[in-house]
Design an enzyme around this catalytic site. Structure first.
Site: not given
Length: 265
Positions: A47, A67, A179
């Site tokens: 990641d 991402k 998040m």
């Protein structure tokens, strides 16, 4: 140029996949099993938030499949394809994820792809952001008689969906919210609408467990404005202690819905 190492000789046995938790960033917080998998790996798909300190522990070829908002060159199906292809070619594959693979880490899709392809897969747990934040604060996530219920929830759902936090926050709860930085005003309004006291303590830890760590302590009312200069990666720890319930009881007849993607411990 291929992203993968050369194919192994003909007849090489089927490879395997380990979904490994890299934790919050510090290499000395890895488990021994995670370290072993990194040292044994032929290729590591990692990641964006995995620290260079952790990546330096593996001699394997490294592929960044991280991402980023607005620049996602690695959608999940593409990640699944390259990880499975590497394992089918006989390689020992590590899919290295920040935090813990089982906590909002898209592990379900990757496990399903591995099983569909007949590739052995395992999860190696890591320290999740909530635990890293608690360590940074030197404050437990739960406290007997005050917050005896811990909820891990995300404020980011699939496109077109909105997280429902109303059912996850009640007296005696620590809400660890992942998040959420891009939705702070909405989160603040939603939690206040449940009847949560305005004075509930909010601790926001940015880049927990790294040299760039930042901590903000505030209260629920006004938290979005107070955290205006903080960015991801960050986690919110919002506490509604039991004694505060008498000052801010939830409205009678309020609807209690199951929160999206939450774990109750």
């Amino acid at each position: 140029m291929s992203l993968l190492p050369p194919d192994p000789p003909h007849g090489h046995p089927l490879g395997r996949i380990a979904l490994v938790g890299a934790g919050p960033g510090a290499a000395d917080l890895l488990t021994t099993r995670a370290l072993n998998r990194l040292r044994e790996a032929d290729v590591v798909f990692h990641d964006r938030l995995v620290s260079p300190e952790v990546l330096a522990l593996t001699p394997a070829r490294k592929v960044d499949v991280g991402k980023a908002v607005g620049a996602n060159h690695w959608p999940q199906p593409r990640i699944n394809c390259v990880v499975i292809a590497a394992a089918l070619s006989g390689l020992r594959v590590v899919r290295l994820k920040s935090g813990d693979p089982s906590v909002f880490g898209r592990a379900c899709e990757e496990i399903a792809a591995a099983r569909l392809a007949g590739v052995p897969v395992e999860i190696v747990p890591g320290i999740t952001a909530a635990s890293a934040a608690a360590a940074a604060l030197t404050r437990p996530l739960t406290e007997r008689g005050q917050t005896e219920r811990l909820v891990l929830a995300t404020a980011t759902c699939r496109p077109g969906e909105t997280a429902d936090l109303a059912g996850s926050f009640r007296p005696g709860t620590t809400l660890a919210l992942y998040m959420a930085m891009h939705r702070l005003p909405a989160v603040e309004a939603e939690l206040l609408a449940t009847g949560a006291p305005e004075t509930c303590t909010v601790e926001i830890v940015q880049q927990a467990g790294t040299a760039a760590e930042r901590i903000l302590t505030t209260v629920l009312r006004g938290m979005a404005a107070a955290a205006a200069d903080m960015t991801n990666p960050a986690i919110l720890l919002i506490r509604w202690p039991g004694p505060l319930a008498r000052k801010g009881a939830r409205p009678s007849g309020s609807h209690v819905a199951a929160a999206s993607s939450l774990l109750i411990l």
